[in-house]
Write a protein that holds these residues in place. Structure first.
Motif, PDB file in Angstrom:
ATOM      1  N   ARG A  71     -15.445  -0.024   3.560  1.00  0.00           N
ATOM      2  CA  ARG A  71     -14.022  -0.325   3.467  1.00  0.00           C
ATOM      3  C   ARG A  71     -13.543  -0.528   4.910  1.00  0.00           C
ATOM      4  NH1 ARG A  71      -9.348   4.102   1.866  1.00  0.00           N
ATOM      5  NH2 ARG A  71      -7.515   2.723   2.135  1.00  0.00           N
ATOM      6  N   VAL A  72     -13.365  -1.776   5.303  1.00  0.00           N
ATOM      7  CA  VAL A  72     -13.101  -2.135   6.689  1.00  0.00           C
ATOM      8  C   VAL A  72     -11.595  -2.261   6.920  1.00  0.00           C
ATOM      9  CG1 VAL A  72     -13.647  -3.743   8.545  1.00  0.00           C
ATOM     10  CG2 VAL A  72     -15.284  -3.414   6.672  1.00  0.00           C
ATOM     11  N   ILE A  73     -11.074  -1.464   7.831  1.00  0.00           N
ATOM     12  CA  ILE A  73      -9.646  -1.453   8.137  1.00  0.00           C
ATOM     13  C   ILE A  73      -9.473  -1.968   9.562  1.00  0.00           C
ATOM     14  CG2 ILE A  73      -7.581  -0.021   8.338  1.00  0.00           C
ATOM     15  CD1 ILE A  73      -9.097   1.958   6.376  1.00  0.00           C
ATOM     16  N   LEU A  74      -8.748  -3.070   9.692  1.00  0.00           N
ATOM     17  CA  LEU A  74      -8.518  -3.693  11.002  1.00  0.00           C
ATOM     18  C   LEU A  74      -7.016  -3.741  11.268  1.00  0.00           C
ATOM     19  CD1 LEU A  74     -10.573  -5.733   9.116  1.00  0.00           C
ATOM     20  CD2 LEU A  74     -11.194  -6.424  11.429  1.00  0.00           C
ATOM     21  N   PHE A  75      -6.624  -3.675  12.536  1.00  0.00           N
ATOM     22  CA  PHE A  75      -5.206  -3.800  12.854  1.00  0.00           C
ATOM     23  C   PHE A  75      -5.019  -4.361  14.255  1.00  0.00           C
ATOM     24  CE2 PHE A  75      -6.190   0.234  14.779  1.00  0.00           C
ATOM     25  CZ  PHE A  75      -5.280   0.410  15.825  1.00  0.00           C
ATOM     26  N   ASP A  76      -3.881  -5.016  14.452  1.00  0.00           N
ATOM     27  CA  ASP A  76      -3.486  -5.500  15.772  1.00  0.00           C
ATOM     28  C   ASP A  76      -2.731  -4.382  16.482  1.00  0.00           C
ATOM     29  OD1 ASP A  76      -4.529  -8.088  15.493  1.00  0.00           O
ATOM     30  OD2 ASP A  76      -2.706  -8.824  14.522  1.00  0.00           O
ATOM     31  N   GLN A  77      -3.230  -3.979  17.630  1.00  0.00           N
ATOM     32  CA  GLN A  77      -2.567  -2.916  18.380  1.00  0.00           C
ATOM     33  C   GLN A  77      -1.153  -3.350  18.777  1.00  0.00           C
ATOM     34  OE1 GLN A  77      -5.497  -2.024  21.505  1.00  0.00           O
ATOM     35  NE2 GLN A  77      -7.072  -2.085  19.915  1.00  0.00           N
ATOM     36  N   ARG A  78      -0.290  -2.395  19.020  1.00  0.00           N
ATOM     37  CA  ARG A  78       1.114  -2.715  19.259  1.00  0.00           C
ATOM     38  C   ARG A  78       1.290  -3.729  20.390  1.00  0.00           C
ATOM     39  NH1 ARG A  78       4.699   2.280  20.545  1.00  0.00           N
ATOM     40  NH2 ARG A  78       3.818   3.068  18.568  1.00  0.00           N
ATOM     41  N   GLY A  79       2.182  -4.677  20.130  1.00  0.00           N
ATOM     42  CA  GLY A  79       2.511  -5.682  21.135  1.00  0.00           C
ATOM     43  C   GLY A  79       1.709  -6.954  21.068  1.00  0.00           C
ATOM     44  N   CYS A  80       0.683  -7.023  20.205  1.00  0.00           N
ATOM     45  CA  CYS A  80      -0.176  -8.202  20.233  1.00  0.00           C
ATOM     46  C   CYS A  80      -0.556  -8.645  18.825  1.00  0.00           C
ATOM     47  CB  CYS A  80      -1.416  -7.949  21.078  1.00  0.00           C
ATOM     48  SG  CYS A  80      -2.392  -6.529  20.567  1.00  0.00           S
ATOM     49  N   GLY A  81      -1.163  -9.818  18.749  1.00  0.00           N
ATOM     50  CA  GLY A  81      -1.556 -10.357  17.456  1.00  0.00           C
ATOM     51  C   GLY A  81      -0.351 -10.553  16.561  1.00  0.00           C
ATOM     52  N   GLN A  82      -0.464 -10.113  15.316  1.00  0.00           N
ATOM     53  CA  GLN A  82       0.633 -10.233  14.367  1.00  0.00           C
ATOM     54  C   GLN A  82       1.568  -9.022  14.365  1.00  0.00           C
ATOM     55  OE1 GLN A  82      -0.291 -12.139  10.457  1.00  0.00           O
ATOM     56  NE2 GLN A  82      -2.423 -11.967  11.113  1.00  0.00           N
ATOM     57  N   LEU A 107      -2.036   5.079  10.748  1.00  0.00           N
ATOM     58  CA  LEU A 107      -2.733   4.154   9.860  1.00  0.00           C
ATOM     59  C   LEU A 107      -3.735   4.898   8.989  1.00  0.00           C
ATOM     60  CD1 LEU A 107      -3.148   1.213   9.012  1.00  0.00           C
ATOM     61  CD2 LEU A 107      -4.829   0.997  10.852  1.00  0.00           C
ATOM     62  N   ARG A 108      -4.436   5.850   9.575  1.00  0.00           N
ATOM     63  CA  ARG A 108      -5.391   6.642   8.786  1.00  0.00           C
ATOM     64  C   ARG A 108      -4.679   7.334   7.627  1.00  0.00           C
ATOM     65  NH1 ARG A 108      -6.476  11.654   8.208  1.00  0.00           N
ATOM     66  NH2 ARG A 108      -5.117  12.311   9.933  1.00  0.00           N
ATOM     67  N   GLU A 109      -3.553   7.944   7.929  1.00  0.00           N
ATOM     68  CA  GLU A 109      -2.803   8.641   6.885  1.00  0.00           C
ATOM     69  C   GLU A 109      -2.257   7.658   5.855  1.00  0.00           C
ATOM     70  OE1 GLU A 109       0.104  10.874   9.025  1.00  0.00           O
ATOM     71  OE2 GLU A 109      -1.365  12.311   9.820  1.00  0.00           O
ATOM     72  N   ARG A 110      -1.780   6.512   6.321  1.00  0.00           N
ATOM     73  CA  ARG A 110      -1.241   5.515   5.399  1.00  0.00           C
ATOM     74  C   ARG A 110      -2.309   5.025   4.427  1.00  0.00           C
ATOM     75  NH1 ARG A 110       3.223   1.885   5.860  1.00  0.00           N
ATOM     76  NH2 ARG A 110       3.020   0.054   4.529  1.00  0.00           N
ATOM     77  N   CYS A 111      -3.535   4.881   4.938  1.00  0.00           N
ATOM     78  CA  CYS A 111      -4.639   4.385   4.106  1.00  0.00           C
ATOM     79  C   CYS A 111      -5.297   5.488   3.288  1.00  0.00           C
ATOM     80  CB  CYS A 111      -5.678   3.690   4.983  1.00  0.00           C
ATOM     81  SG  CYS A 111      -5.088   2.165   5.755  1.00  0.00           S
ATOM     82  N   GLY A 112      -4.839   6.727   3.435  1.00  0.00           N
ATOM     83  CA  GLY A 112      -5.380   7.832   2.655  1.00  0.00           C
ATOM     84  C   GLY A 112      -6.805   8.191   3.027  1.00  0.00           C
ATOM     85  N   VAL A 113      -7.148   8.039   4.309  1.00  0.00           N
ATOM     86  CA  VAL A 113      -8.505   8.314   4.788  1.00  0.00           C
ATOM     87  C   VAL A 113      -8.535   9.683   5.464  1.00  0.00           C
ATOM     88  CG1 VAL A 113     -10.280   7.613   6.436  1.00  0.00           C
ATOM     89  CG2 VAL A 113      -9.080   5.878   5.080  1.00  0.00           C
ATOM     90  N   ASP A 114      -9.505  10.493   5.111  1.00  0.00           N
ATOM     91  CA  ASP A 114      -9.667  11.791   5.758  1.00  0.00           C
ATOM     92  C   ASP A 114     -10.488  11.672   7.036  1.00  0.00           C
ATOM     93  OD1 ASP A 114      -9.536  14.793   5.793  1.00  0.00           O
ATOM     94  OD2 ASP A 114     -11.707  14.542   5.610  1.00  0.00           O
ATOM     95  N   LYS A 115     -11.546  10.858   6.970  1.00  0.00           N
ATOM     96  CA  LYS A 115     -12.473  10.724   8.092  1.00  0.00           C
ATOM     97  C   LYS A 115     -13.062   9.329   8.042  1.00  0.00           C
ATOM     98  CE  LYS A 115     -15.879  13.825  10.232  1.00  0.00           C
ATOM     99  NZ  LYS A 115     -16.679  15.055  10.009  1.00  0.00           N
TER     100      LYS A 115
END
Length: 327
Positions: A71-82, A107-115
């Protein structure tokens, strides 16, 4: 101990894949972070930390992972990308290593991921290590490429003197926007211009800064520069955020903060992919990390530079994710 990947057959990227979910996450301080999820919703979670700082995720980053297992979770760090607001014109005072780590936790908490496993290259390796040291209980594995510890010697090598001797043609283009009288401190000269009031000058300097990195990421040299590095829309945020972080020493309490604290993560399974001829983040940093963290696997690719798109780097990273999926 260090080892190198077998010469043949080299692994290739997994097939292209589209996100099964995407959106924006509010940080509570005016930033909105774009994120996406790919692969198997029930798979092993991994978060992808892109480079820069100030880069962005792209579809190719999804392809280092077996989509049936991760389950691959990607994000644009603040200030860049989208993510918004874009750093091309905004104040950067709320953009630090520590606010990014807070964003990762949100983001981890939002996605319900423990580890989750943490995958990052270049600046992404810096942020991965800093996050893991801060929250070791949340990290199941560290999969790293092109180690950057953000020490003064590393920054000086690439932006003042060192890499310049290997790429004098590209270096001339990097120097061009800065008057000779200011070239004894190129970081300072660029910072003044990238944060100055003249939009045209900011753009010209951003493209020169970004193009220097783009022309040196691959062993093929300037001819292999990815097009985005010369695109002002990408370069403005990329250059401004990078220069902001490097001028502030990555916001770390001490220059060797990562190595000083590596004991907090030595129990975490780790894989380090490092190009032997990496000019952007030379191998000495990967070696220093390996010496401090001998439990991690160090995979030295003998015919690669810095780019994650080079065949030997792809091979190492795909093998790394397959290895981690089986832990």
């Amino acid at each position: 101990m260090a080892f190198t990947a077998p010469e043949t057959p080299r692994r290739e990227l997994y097939p292209e894949i589209e996100p099964f979910a995407s959106g924006w996450m509010e940080t509570g301080d005016g930033n909105r972070i774009y994120y996406e999820e790919c692969g198997n919703p029930q798979g092993r979670p991994v978060v992808v930390l892109h480079g820069g700082p100030g880069g962005a995720v792209n579809p190719g980053m999804r392809r280092y992972f077996d989509p049936s297992r991760w389950r691959v979770i990607l994000f644009d760090q603040r200030g860049c990308g989208q993510s918004t607001p874009n750093a091309a014109d905004t104040d950067l005072s709320d953009n630090t290593t520590w606010t990014l780590i807070e964003d990762i936790e949100r983001l981890r908490e939002r996605c319900g991921v423990d580890k989750w496993a943490v995958f990052g290259g270049s600046w992404g390796s810096t942020l991965s290590l800093a996050y893991a040291i801060t929250h070791p209980e949340r990290v199941s594995a560290l999969l790293l490429r092109g180690i950057f510890l953000l020490r003064k010697s590393e920054v000086r090598w690439f932006y003042q003197e060192g890499a310049s001797q290997l790429y004098p043609d590209a270096w001339e283009r990097y120097l061009a926007p800065i008057p000779e009288a200011e070239r004894n401190d190129l970081m300072g000269a660029y910072y003044r211009r990238l944060t100055g009031p003249d939009r045209a000058e900011r753009e010209r300097c951003a493209v020169a800064w970004s193009s220097w990195e783009g022309e040196t990421v691959s062993v093929e040299g300037p001819s292999a520069r990815p097009e985005k590095f010369a695109d002002p829309a990408f370069a403005l945020a990329f250059a401004r955020i990078e220069c902001w972080y490097f001028t502030n020493d990555g916001f770390f309490p001490s220059e060797n903060w990562i190595l000083e604290n590596v004991g907090r993560i030595r129990h975490i399974p780790g894989w380090i992919a490092q190009g032997r001829f990496d000019v952007v983040t030379p191998m000495t940093s990967a070696w220093d990390l390996h010496r401090a963290w001998p439990e991690a696997k160090l995979d030295v690719i003998p015919d690669a530079g810095h780019a994650s798109s080079e065949p030997g780097i792809i091979d190492s990273l795909v093998r790394a994710t397959d290895w981690a999926a089986a832990l």
